[in-house]
Design a protein around this motif. Structure first.
Motif, PDB file in Angstrom:
ATOM      1  N   GLY A 132      -3.392   7.984   8.808  1.00 41.20           N
ATOM      2  CA  GLY A 132      -2.562   7.015   8.106  1.00 41.20           C
ATOM      3  C   GLY A 132      -2.182   5.803   8.934  1.00 41.20           C
ATOM      4  N   PHE A 133      -2.664   5.742  10.181  1.00 44.04           N
ATOM      5  CA  PHE A 133      -2.270   4.668  11.088  1.00 44.04           C
ATOM      6  C   PHE A 133      -3.494   3.975  11.696  1.00 44.04           C
ATOM      7  CE2 PHE A 133       1.307   7.571  11.066  1.00 44.04           C
ATOM      8  CZ  PHE A 133       2.429   6.751  11.110  1.00 44.04           C
ATOM      9  N   GLY A 134      -3.312   2.718  12.052  1.00 49.90           N
ATOM     10  CA  GLY A 134      -4.313   1.978  12.808  1.00 49.90           C
ATOM     11  C   GLY A 134      -5.674   1.988  12.163  1.00 49.90           C
ATOM     12  N   ILE A 143      -1.937  -2.408  11.037  1.00 49.38           N
ATOM     13  CA  ILE A 143      -1.209  -1.889   9.876  1.00 49.38           C
ATOM     14  C   ILE A 143      -2.007  -2.119   8.593  1.00 49.38           C
ATOM     15  CG2 ILE A 143       0.872  -2.214   8.458  1.00 49.38           C
ATOM     16  CD1 ILE A 143       2.312  -2.943  11.131  1.00 49.38           C
ATOM     17  N   ASP A 144      -2.609  -3.296   8.489  1.00 43.27           N
ATOM     18  CA  ASP A 144      -3.312  -3.691   7.273  1.00 43.27           C
ATOM     19  C   ASP A 144      -4.683  -3.041   7.143  1.00 43.27           C
ATOM     20  OD1 ASP A 144      -3.262  -5.272   4.891  1.00 43.27           O
ATOM     21  OD2 ASP A 144      -4.670  -6.674   5.833  1.00 43.27           O
ATOM     22  N   SER A 145      -5.223  -2.534   8.258  1.00 39.16           N
ATOM     23  CA  SER A 145      -6.535  -1.898   8.241  1.00 39.16           C
ATOM     24  C   SER A 145      -6.587  -0.771   7.209  1.00 39.16           C
ATOM     25  CB  SER A 145      -6.833  -1.339   9.646  1.00 39.16           C
ATOM     26  OG  SER A 145      -8.046  -0.635   9.666  1.00 39.16           O
ATOM     27  N   HIS A 146      -7.701  -0.682   6.493  1.00 36.49           N
ATOM     28  CA  HIS A 146      -7.903   0.361   5.468  1.00 36.49           C
ATOM     29  C   HIS A 146      -6.773   0.356   4.425  1.00 36.49           C
ATOM     30  CE1 HIS A 146     -11.103   1.651   8.021  1.00 36.49           C
ATOM     31  NE2 HIS A 146     -10.360   2.314   8.885  1.00 36.49           N
ATOM     32  N   HIS A 147      -6.266  -0.809   4.088  1.00 40.76           N
ATOM     33  CA  HIS A 147      -5.225  -0.946   3.053  1.00 40.76           C
ATOM     34  C   HIS A 147      -3.975  -0.131   3.396  1.00 40.76           C
ATOM     35  CE1 HIS A 147      -8.340  -2.900   0.669  1.00 40.76           C
ATOM     36  NE2 HIS A 147      -9.115  -1.848   0.847  1.00 40.76           N
ATOM     37  N   GLY A 148      -3.566  -0.203   4.646  1.00 44.82           N
ATOM     38  CA  GLY A 148      -2.444   0.594   5.115  1.00 44.82           C
ATOM     39  C   GLY A 148      -1.127   0.436   4.359  1.00 44.82           C
ATOM     40  N   PRO A 149      -0.750  -0.789   3.964  1.00 40.21           N
ATOM     41  CA  PRO A 149       0.555  -0.925   3.293  1.00 40.21           C
ATOM     42  C   PRO A 149       0.715  -0.056   2.046  1.00 40.21           C
ATOM     43  CG  PRO A 149      -0.189  -3.068   4.036  1.00 40.21           C
ATOM     44  CD  PRO A 149      -1.326  -2.106   4.299  1.00 40.21           C
ATOM     45  N   ARG A 150      -0.352   0.296   1.381  1.00 37.91           N
ATOM     46  CA  ARG A 150      -0.224   1.068   0.139  1.00 37.91           C
ATOM     47  C   ARG A 150       0.203   2.517   0.391  1.00 37.91           C
ATOM     48  NH1 ARG A 150      -6.435   2.375  -1.914  1.00 37.91           N
ATOM     49  NH2 ARG A 150      -7.097   3.437  -0.012  1.00 37.91           N
ATOM     50  N   ILE A 151       0.170   2.980   1.672  1.00 38.59           N
ATOM     51  CA  ILE A 151       0.612   4.359   1.942  1.00 38.59           C
ATOM     52  C   ILE A 151       1.881   4.403   2.790  1.00 38.59           C
ATOM     53  CG2 ILE A 151      -1.734   5.306   1.770  1.00 38.59           C
ATOM     54  CD1 ILE A 151      -1.505   5.554   4.947  1.00 38.59           C
ATOM     55  N   MET A 152       2.479   3.262   3.071  1.00 40.21           N
ATOM     56  CA  MET A 152       3.651   3.259   3.951  1.00 40.21           C
ATOM     57  C   MET A 152       4.798   4.094   3.394  1.00 40.21           C
ATOM     58  SD  MET A 152       3.725  -0.635   5.469  1.00 40.21           S
ATOM     59  CE  MET A 152       5.069  -0.291   6.601  1.00 40.21           C
ATOM     60  N   HIS A 153       4.931   4.105   2.063  1.00 41.83           N
ATOM     61  CA  HIS A 153       6.013   4.889   1.456  1.00 41.83           C
ATOM     62  C   HIS A 153       5.769   6.387   1.597  1.00 41.83           C
ATOM     63  CE1 HIS A 153       2.913   4.951  -1.632  1.00 41.83           C
ATOM     64  NE2 HIS A 153       3.585   5.872  -2.313  1.00 41.83           N
ATOM     65  N   LYS A 154       4.506   6.774   1.831  1.00 38.40           N
ATOM     66  CA  LYS A 154       4.210   8.184   2.078  1.00 38.40           C
ATOM     67  C   LYS A 154       4.439   8.547   3.548  1.00 38.40           C
ATOM     68  CE  LYS A 154       1.167   9.023  -1.789  1.00 38.40           C
ATOM     69  NZ  LYS A 154       0.034   9.827  -2.275  1.00 38.40           N
ATOM     70  N   ALA A 207      -8.417   6.978   9.201  1.00 36.36           N
ATOM     71  CA  ALA A 207      -8.406   7.046   7.739  1.00 36.36           C
ATOM     72  C   ALA A 207      -6.978   7.001   7.206  1.00 36.36           C
ATOM     73  CB  ALA A 207      -9.095   8.323   7.285  1.00 36.36           C
ATOM     74  N   LYS A 208      -6.833   6.410   6.028  1.00 30.20           N
ATOM     75  CA  LYS A 208      -5.524   6.293   5.373  1.00 30.20           C
ATOM     76  C   LYS A 208      -5.667   6.718   3.908  1.00 30.20           C
ATOM     77  CE  LYS A 208      -4.144   2.588   8.518  1.00 30.20           C
ATOM     78  NZ  LYS A 208      -3.823   1.156   8.705  1.00 30.20           N
ATOM     79  N   PRO A 209      -5.918   8.004   3.689  1.00 26.99           N
ATOM     80  CA  PRO A 209      -6.132   8.454   2.303  1.00 26.99           C
ATOM     81  C   PRO A 209      -4.907   8.189   1.442  1.00 26.99           C
ATOM     82  CG  PRO A 209      -5.825  10.321   3.790  1.00 26.99           C
ATOM     83  CD  PRO A 209      -5.992   9.116   4.652  1.00 26.99           C
ATOM     84  N   LEU A 210      -5.151   7.738   0.219  1.00 28.19           N
ATOM     85  CA  LEU A 210      -4.062   7.370  -0.677  1.00 28.19           C
ATOM     86  C   LEU A 210      -3.370   8.595  -1.256  1.00 28.19           C
ATOM     87  CD1 LEU A 210      -2.484   5.190  -2.177  1.00 28.19           C
ATOM     88  CD2 LEU A 210      -4.313   5.156  -3.892  1.00 28.19           C
ATOM     89  N   ASN A 211      -4.142   9.555  -1.698  1.00 23.09           N
ATOM     90  CA  ASN A 211      -3.570  10.751  -2.329  1.00 23.09           C
ATOM     91  C   ASN A 211      -3.430  11.864  -1.302  1.00 23.09           C
ATOM     92  OD1 ASN A 211      -3.476   9.567  -4.967  1.00 23.09           O
ATOM     93  ND2 ASN A 211      -5.702   9.832  -5.070  1.00 23.09           N
ATOM     94  N   HIS A 212      -2.473  11.691  -0.425  1.00 23.24           N
ATOM     95  CA  HIS A 212      -2.294  12.629   0.672  1.00 23.24           C
ATOM     96  C   HIS A 212      -0.808  12.780   0.969  1.00 23.24           C
ATOM     97  CE1 HIS A 212      -3.781  14.853   4.192  1.00 23.24           C
ATOM     98  NE2 HIS A 212      -2.738  14.360   4.833  1.00 23.24           N
ATOM     99  N   ALA A 213      -0.381  13.996   1.262  1.00 22.70           N
ATOM    100  CA  ALA A 213       1.009  14.253   1.644  1.00 22.70           C
ATOM    101  C   ALA A 213       1.096  14.268   3.172  1.00 22.70           C
ATOM    102  CB  ALA A 213       1.482  15.589   1.064  1.00 22.70           C
TER     103      ALA A 213
END
Length: 300
Positions: free
Chosen positions: A69-71, A196-207, A74-80
């Motif tokens: 989820g960082f750098g 932070i922005d790599s691999h669309h990082g902002p979309r998982i910040m709330h997770k 991988a930053k999977p969207l549907n992940h806990a």
């Protein structure tokens, strides 16, 4: 003499990949000797350690990864996302590298919590820890003072806040948490934002921000591990950090037997970026003292 930086473009070229639970994880290894695991914070990545990387690699086998989820990992969207899973990731990386010696830890922020989990696992026969140094981080939930962005990410609208997070938002946050005379340059801010922005990082910040309530759940187990007293610990802390500065160190001194603490006046939340030479000096002194008589609390 200031420490030489490693430009982000060079840092990225030196990275390697391994697969953890089906996800690509970016990692770095350098040097020889005792293994030293560097664990980064939120919301940045292992490039946070770039000033210290080469000096530490002259003495130790330094290892770091961008956590899930960082750098550039991988930053999977549907992940806990979970701190416990990040500790699993660190252990998987060590296994991938064939590291079986007692492990030294140097951690910051979110990484402090991962290090606390690894300390707890040391006593549960999960991993052998030789020492641990914490930089600014929420070691105790009762002393953690999140900035506004973190509070908003924790709210029901967190998913919207994360997706709207921008370089400008990062600048505002960093302006609050860095020391008044040690703020990052525009170039450094560009690089932090790129990670932070790599691999669309902002979309998982709330997770990712779920680590804050997770710390509360694990508090007693983690603090108990720190209180055992048979693993050498040190805190090196930027004193003016509003999130986990001098007030956190005061609490540390109340709770941890024979506390070994270093306060850096005028330094904020990212001492490894703001005052890398001071951090390096205090870290190497700590390591040298492991084979010397008992340490005394340091100051700077």
């Amino acid at each position: 003499m200031p420490l030489a930086e490693i430009p982000l473009c060079v840092w990225r070229k030196r990275g390697q990949d391994f697969v953890f639970q089906g996800q690509a994880i970016r990692y770095w290894v350098a040097g020889q000797g005792e293994p030293l695991l560097l664990i980064h914070g939120f919301p940045t990545a292992s490039w946070d350690w770039h000033y210290l990387w080469q000096p530490l690699a002259q003495r130790y086998r330094v290892i770091a990864c961008d956590m899930l989820g960082f750098g550039d990992s991988a930053k999977p969207l549907n992940h806990a996302y979970s701190l416990l899973e990040q500790a699993d990731l660190q252990q998987a990386l060590l296994a991938h590298l064939g590291v079986d010696q007692p492990l030294h830890l140097l951690a910051h922020d979110y990484g402090d919590s991962v290090a606390q989990e690894l300390l707890a696992r040391h006593y549960e026969a999960g991993v052998e820890i030789a020492s641990c140094v914490f930089l600014n981080g929420g070691l105790f939930p009762e002393t953690h003072r999140p900035v506004l962005t973190q509070k908003l990410l924790l709210s029901p609208l967190g998913w919207m806040i994360g997706r709207a997070f921008s370089r400008e938002g990062l600048v505002k946050s960093f302006r609050q948490i860095f020391g008044p005379h040690t703020r990052p340059s525009e170039s450094e801010l560009d690089d932090f934002w790129s990670l932070i922005d790599s691999h669309h990082g902002p979309r998982i910040m709330h997770k990712l921000i779920g680590y804050i309530p997770e710390r509360r759940v694990q508090r007693e187990r983690w603090v108990s591990a720190m209180q055992r007293g048979d693993i050498a610990l040190r805190v090196i802390d930027g004193e003016v950090d509003p999130i986990s500065g001098g007030h956190m160190v005061e609490r540390y001194r109340q709770l941890i037997p024979s506390p070994d603490t270093v306060l850096l006046p005028g330094i904020g939340h990212y001492p490894q970026i703001e005052a890398p030479m001071q951090v390096l000096t205090h870290y190497l002194t700590f390591r040298d003292d492991l084979v010397s008589p008992p340490r005394k609390a340091a100051c700077s």
